[in-house]
Design a protein around this motif. Structure first.
Motif, PDB file in Angstrom:
ATOM      1  N   GLN A 200       0.842  -1.193   0.000  1.00 48.39           N
ATOM      2  CA  GLN A 200       0.000   0.000   0.000  1.00 48.39           C
ATOM      3  C   GLN A 200       0.875   1.241   0.000  1.00 48.39           C
ATOM      4  OE1 GLN A 200      -3.702  -0.127   0.496  1.00 48.39           O
ATOM      5  NE2 GLN A 200      -3.224  -2.188  -0.232  1.00 48.39           N
ATOM      6  N   ARG A 201       0.428   2.273  -0.684  1.00 47.91           N
ATOM      7  CA  ARG A 201       1.129   3.553  -0.674  1.00 47.91           C
ATOM      8  C   ARG A 201       0.187   4.617  -0.126  1.00 47.91           C
ATOM      9  NH1 ARG A 201       5.906   3.603  -3.328  1.00 47.91           N
ATOM     10  NH2 ARG A 201       5.851   5.850  -3.700  1.00 47.91           N
ATOM     11  N   GLY A 202       0.757   5.527   0.656  1.00 53.85           N
ATOM     12  CA  GLY A 202      -0.054   6.547   1.299  1.00 53.85           C
ATOM     13  C   GLY A 202       0.161   7.920   0.699  1.00 53.85           C
ATOM     14  N   ILE A 203      -0.402   8.931   1.386  1.00 53.71           N
ATOM     15  CA  ILE A 203      -0.310  10.319   0.954  1.00 53.71           C
ATOM     16  C   ILE A 203       0.756  11.009   1.789  1.00 53.71           C
ATOM     17  CG2 ILE A 203      -1.572  12.462   0.591  1.00 53.71           C
ATOM     18  CD1 ILE A 203      -2.527  10.075  -1.086  1.00 53.71           C
ATOM     19  N   GLN A 204       1.802  11.484   1.143  1.00 50.13           N
ATOM     20  CA  GLN A 204       2.934  12.033   1.862  1.00 50.13           C
ATOM     21  C   GLN A 204       2.538  13.250   2.697  1.00 50.13           C
ATOM     22  OE1 GLN A 204       6.161  13.523  -0.562  1.00 50.13           O
ATOM     23  NE2 GLN A 204       7.663  12.954   0.975  1.00 50.13           N
ATOM     24  N   SER A 205       1.686  14.117   2.160  1.00 46.54           N
ATOM     25  CA  SER A 205       1.312  15.322   2.887  1.00 46.54           C
ATOM     26  C   SER A 205       0.560  14.986   4.167  1.00 46.54           C
ATOM     27  CB  SER A 205       0.464  16.243   2.002  1.00 46.54           C
ATOM     28  OG  SER A 205      -0.718  15.581   1.580  1.00 46.54           O
ATOM     29  N   VAL A 206      -0.240  13.915   4.139  1.00 50.58           N
ATOM     30  CA  VAL A 206      -0.948  13.491   5.347  1.00 50.58           C
ATOM     31  C   VAL A 206       0.052  13.007   6.393  1.00 50.58           C
ATOM     32  CG1 VAL A 206      -2.608  11.852   6.290  1.00 50.58           C
ATOM     33  CG2 VAL A 206      -3.051  12.925   4.083  1.00 50.58           C
ATOM     34  N   GLU A 207       1.058  12.278   5.946  1.00 48.09           N
ATOM     35  CA  GLU A 207       2.055  11.761   6.875  1.00 48.09           C
ATOM     36  C   GLU A 207       2.906  12.878   7.468  1.00 48.09           C
ATOM     37  OE1 GLU A 207       4.223   8.553   5.124  1.00 48.09           O
ATOM     38  OE2 GLU A 207       2.408   7.444   4.593  1.00 48.09           O
ATOM     39  N   VAL A 208       3.167  13.928   6.694  1.00 50.15           N
ATOM     40  CA  VAL A 208       3.904  15.076   7.221  1.00 50.15           C
ATOM     41  C   VAL A 208       3.083  15.761   8.302  1.00 50.15           C
ATOM     42  CG1 VAL A 208       4.868  17.342   6.686  1.00 50.15           C
ATOM     43  CG2 VAL A 208       5.244  15.424   5.125  1.00 50.15           C
ATOM     44  N   GLY A 209       1.787  15.929   8.036  1.00 48.81           N
ATOM     45  CA  GLY A 209       0.914  16.491   9.066  1.00 48.81           C
ATOM     46  C   GLY A 209       0.885  15.619  10.306  1.00 48.81           C
ATOM     47  N   GLY A 210       0.927  14.303  10.096  1.00 46.90           N
ATOM     48  CA  GLY A 210       0.954  13.382  11.223  1.00 46.90           C
ATOM     49  C   GLY A 210       2.209  13.538  12.058  1.00 46.90           C
ATOM     50  N   ARG A 211       3.323  13.908  11.424  1.00 52.51           N
ATOM     51  CA  ARG A 211       4.553  14.134  12.182  1.00 52.51           C
ATOM     52  C   ARG A 211       4.405  15.314  13.125  1.00 52.51           C
ATOM     53  NH1 ARG A 211       8.537  14.368   7.252  1.00 52.51           N
ATOM     54  NH2 ARG A 211       9.795  15.618   8.715  1.00 52.51           N
ATOM     55  N   LEU A 212       3.685  16.328  12.710  1.00 49.85           N
ATOM     56  CA  LEU A 212       3.440  17.475  13.592  1.00 49.85           C
ATOM     57  C   LEU A 212       2.567  17.064  14.777  1.00 49.85           C
ATOM     58  CD1 LEU A 212       2.852  20.156  10.845  1.00 49.85           C
ATOM     59  CD2 LEU A 212       4.647  20.260  12.584  1.00 49.85           C
ATOM     60  N   LEU A 213       1.553  16.266  14.512  1.00 49.87           N
ATOM     61  CA  LEU A 213       0.689  15.787  15.591  1.00 49.87           C
ATOM     62  C   LEU A 213       1.467  14.901  16.553  1.00 49.87           C
ATOM     63  CD1 LEU A 213      -2.518  14.917  13.520  1.00 49.87           C
ATOM     64  CD2 LEU A 213      -2.216  16.869  15.052  1.00 49.87           C
ATOM     65  N   LEU A 214       2.318  14.033  16.005  1.00 53.65           N
ATOM     66  CA  LEU A 214       3.122  13.150  16.841  1.00 53.65           C
ATOM     67  C   LEU A 214       4.098  13.953  17.704  1.00 53.65           C
ATOM     68  CD1 LEU A 214       4.027  10.314  17.679  1.00 53.65           C
ATOM     69  CD2 LEU A 214       5.572  10.303  15.708  1.00 53.65           C
ATOM     70  N   ALA A 215       4.710  14.985  17.112  1.00 53.04           N
ATOM     71  CA  ALA A 215       5.642  15.827  17.867  1.00 53.04           C
ATOM     72  C   ALA A 215       4.933  16.525  19.016  1.00 53.04           C
ATOM     73  CB  ALA A 215       6.290  16.850  16.938  1.00 53.04           C
ATOM     74  N   LEU A 216       3.720  16.998  18.778  1.00 49.85           N
ATOM     75  CA  LEU A 216       2.957  17.657  19.823  1.00 49.85           C
ATOM     76  C   LEU A 216       2.580  16.668  20.920  1.00 49.85           C
ATOM     77  CD1 LEU A 216       1.632  20.291  20.738  1.00 49.85           C
ATOM     78  CD2 LEU A 216      -0.393  19.655  19.423  1.00 49.85           C
ATOM     79  N   ALA A 217       2.192  15.458  20.527  1.00 47.91           N
ATOM     80  CA  ALA A 217       1.821  14.445  21.511  1.00 47.91           C
ATOM     81  C   ALA A 217       3.021  14.035  22.358  1.00 47.91           C
ATOM     82  CB  ALA A 217       1.224  13.222  20.809  1.00 47.91           C
ATOM     83  N   GLN A 218       4.182  13.893  21.733  1.00 46.56           N
ATOM     84  CA  GLN A 218       5.369  13.483  22.470  1.00 46.56           C
ATOM     85  C   GLN A 218       5.873  14.580  23.401  1.00 46.56           C
ATOM     86  OE1 GLN A 218       7.911  12.259  19.183  1.00 46.56           O
ATOM     87  NE2 GLN A 218       7.356  10.104  19.461  1.00 46.56           N
ATOM     88  N   ALA A 219       5.654  15.837  23.025  1.00 45.37           N
ATOM     89  CA  ALA A 219       6.078  16.947  23.875  1.00 45.37           C
ATOM     90  C   ALA A 219       5.238  17.035  25.134  1.00 45.37           C
ATOM     91  CB  ALA A 219       5.999  18.264  23.102  1.00 45.37           C
ATOM     92  N   ARG A 220       3.972  16.582  25.060  1.00 39.16           N
ATOM     93  CA  ARG A 220       3.065  16.590  26.206  1.00 39.16           C
ATOM     94  C   ARG A 220       2.902  17.989  26.785  1.00 39.16           C
ATOM     95  NH1 ARG A 220       2.195  11.366  27.957  1.00 39.16           N
ATOM     96  NH2 ARG A 220       1.521  12.077  30.016  1.00 39.16           N
ATOM     97  N   ALA A 221       3.013  19.015  25.908  1.00 36.91           N
ATOM     98  CA  ALA A 221       2.863  20.403  26.334  1.00 36.91           C
ATOM     99  C   ALA A 221       2.670  21.256  25.082  1.00 36.91           C
ATOM    100  CB  ALA A 221       4.082  20.881  27.120  1.00 36.91           C
ATOM    101  N   PRO A 222       2.000  22.396  25.192  1.00 37.52           N
ATOM    102  CA  PRO A 222       1.868  23.297  24.040  1.00 37.52           C
ATOM    103  C   PRO A 222       3.237  23.746  23.537  1.00 37.52           C
ATOM    104  CG  PRO A 222       0.311  23.915  25.770  1.00 37.52           C
ATOM    105  CD  PRO A 222       1.231  22.888  26.366  1.00 37.52           C
ATOM    106  N   LEU A 223       3.364  23.899  22.214  1.00 42.68           N
ATOM    107  CA  LEU A 223       4.650  24.251  21.615  1.00 42.68           C
ATOM    108  C   LEU A 223       4.529  25.465  20.714  1.00 42.68           C
ATOM    109  CD1 LEU A 223       6.062  20.755  20.545  1.00 42.68           C
ATOM    110  CD2 LEU A 223       6.758  22.121  22.521  1.00 42.68           C
ATOM    111  N   ALA A 224       5.584  26.276  20.675  1.00 45.65           N
ATOM    112  CA  ALA A 224       5.671  27.363  19.710  1.00 45.65           C
ATOM    113  C   ALA A 224       5.913  26.776  18.323  1.00 45.65           C
ATOM    114  CB  ALA A 224       6.802  28.306  20.097  1.00 45.65           C
ATOM    115  N   LEU A 225       5.633  27.566  17.301  1.00 48.76           N
ATOM    116  CA  LEU A 225       5.786  27.091  15.927  1.00 48.76           C
ATOM    117  C   LEU A 225       7.201  26.583  15.666  1.00 48.76           C
ATOM    118  CD1 LEU A 225       5.005  26.760  12.935  1.00 48.76           C
ATOM    119  CD2 LEU A 225       5.473  29.211  12.640  1.00 48.76           C
ATOM    120  N   SER A 226       8.200  27.359  16.081  1.00 48.71           N
ATOM    121  CA  SER A 226       9.586  26.959  15.802  1.00 48.71           C
ATOM    122  C   SER A 226       9.941  25.646  16.492  1.00 48.71           C
ATOM    123  CB  SER A 226      10.542  28.060  16.255  1.00 48.71           C
ATOM    124  OG  SER A 226      10.375  28.337  17.644  1.00 48.71           O
TER     125      SER A 226
END
Length: 289
Positions: free
Chosen positions: A29-55
């Protein structure tokens, strides 16, 4: 293809397709790269366990800030992320909360707690909250109203102060120290900074020992004047905290004595939920994860 459909949404082939293959039903199966990039942002936020600035969020997801901003605009429109207008930091949005609650509803501790919390509220005539450990602290995930309305803003999603509430102190008493410290770091305010001196810390640790010994904690007129509460932990078969039940009522109307009828009913409900978890040991791993 209509003009309203992005080329990035094209499947298997083309620039929008992800370079990663996944196995599904014996087929690649092949996925949508842009969706996976967005998922990386969600994963980063979840792993931080705190609100984050854009940078910080962009750096954690290994994305350029300009590119991250474009993704965050779309994720915000979907409700997966929201931006705090005062701090400018990004945090989980309402859709993320709804998805989290949907996942929570499949977990054995929550399933066992809901009917017992409702029955407890009806039996004693006071509101009952089910709280679990969230990144910012103990978080209400179910609130059973009973009796007269309370002049306090409690609802699903409310985060309870660790030192200033009975619920928070129960979590401090029964959570592993590293988890407690992470929550403590994510909470801010004068109530937390007040417990910084060694003698005060020792007194707080002694208070936590007393909570463990009696199996519950109470608050009178705190953190809100006129509101009192009792909170008890629900422990899994290994003695780990799964969630807490908190009874909330008007000061003077609710009996918060450790040996009183409200406390006995609360402890009985917590034990019943724990007994349900003992009966379903194979389901505990998913809750812990």
């Amino acid at each position: 293809m209509s003009a309203g459909v992005s080329k990035a949404a094209k499947p298997a082939t083309g620039k929008g397709a992800s370079g990663r293959d996944t196995a599904h039903g014996g087929k690649t199966q092949r996925g949508i790269q842009s969706v996976e990039v967005g998922g990386r942002l969600l994963l980063a936020l979840a792993q931080a366990r705190a609100p984050l600035a854009l940078s910080d969020l962009a750096a954690a997801a290994q994305i350029a800030p300009g590119q991250a901003h474009a993704y965050l605009v779309s994720l915000s429109r979907l409700g997966l992320i929201k931006r705090d207008e005062l701090s400018g930091r990004y945090e989980p949005g309402p859709l993320s909360l709804r998805l989290g609650l949907l996942h929570l509803q499949t977990q054995p501790a929550f399933r066992a707690a809901v009917p017992r919390a409702a029955a407890l509220a009806e039996a004693i005539g006071f509101s009952v909250a089910i709280c679990i450990a969230g990144p910012q602290g103990p978080t209400i995930v179910r609130y059973e109203h009973a009796g007269f309305p309370l002049h306090v803003n409690l609802h699903v999603g409310t985060v309870m102060s660790l030192p200033a509430t009975s619920t928070g102190r129960v979590f401090c008493a029964f959570l592993p120290r590293d988890v407690r410290d992470a929550m403590w770091a994510n909470q801010s305010g004068a109530a937390n900074r007040a417990i910084t001196q060694p003698d005060e810390s020792a007194a707080f640790e002694a208070a936590l020992d007393a909570i463990r010994a009696r199996g519950l904690e109470s608050s009178v007129d705190a953190p809100s004047p006129g509101i009192s509460s009792l909170s008890a932990p629900v422990l899994d078969p290994d003695g780990r905290l799964s969630l807490a039940l908190t009874v909330i009522g008007s000061t003077g109307a609710i009996d918060v004595a450790a040996g009183g009828p409200i406390a006995r009913a609360l402890l009985a409900a917590a034990r019943d939920i724990g007994a349900q978890l003992v009966a379903e040991p194979s389901l505990l791993a998913s809750f812990a994860s």
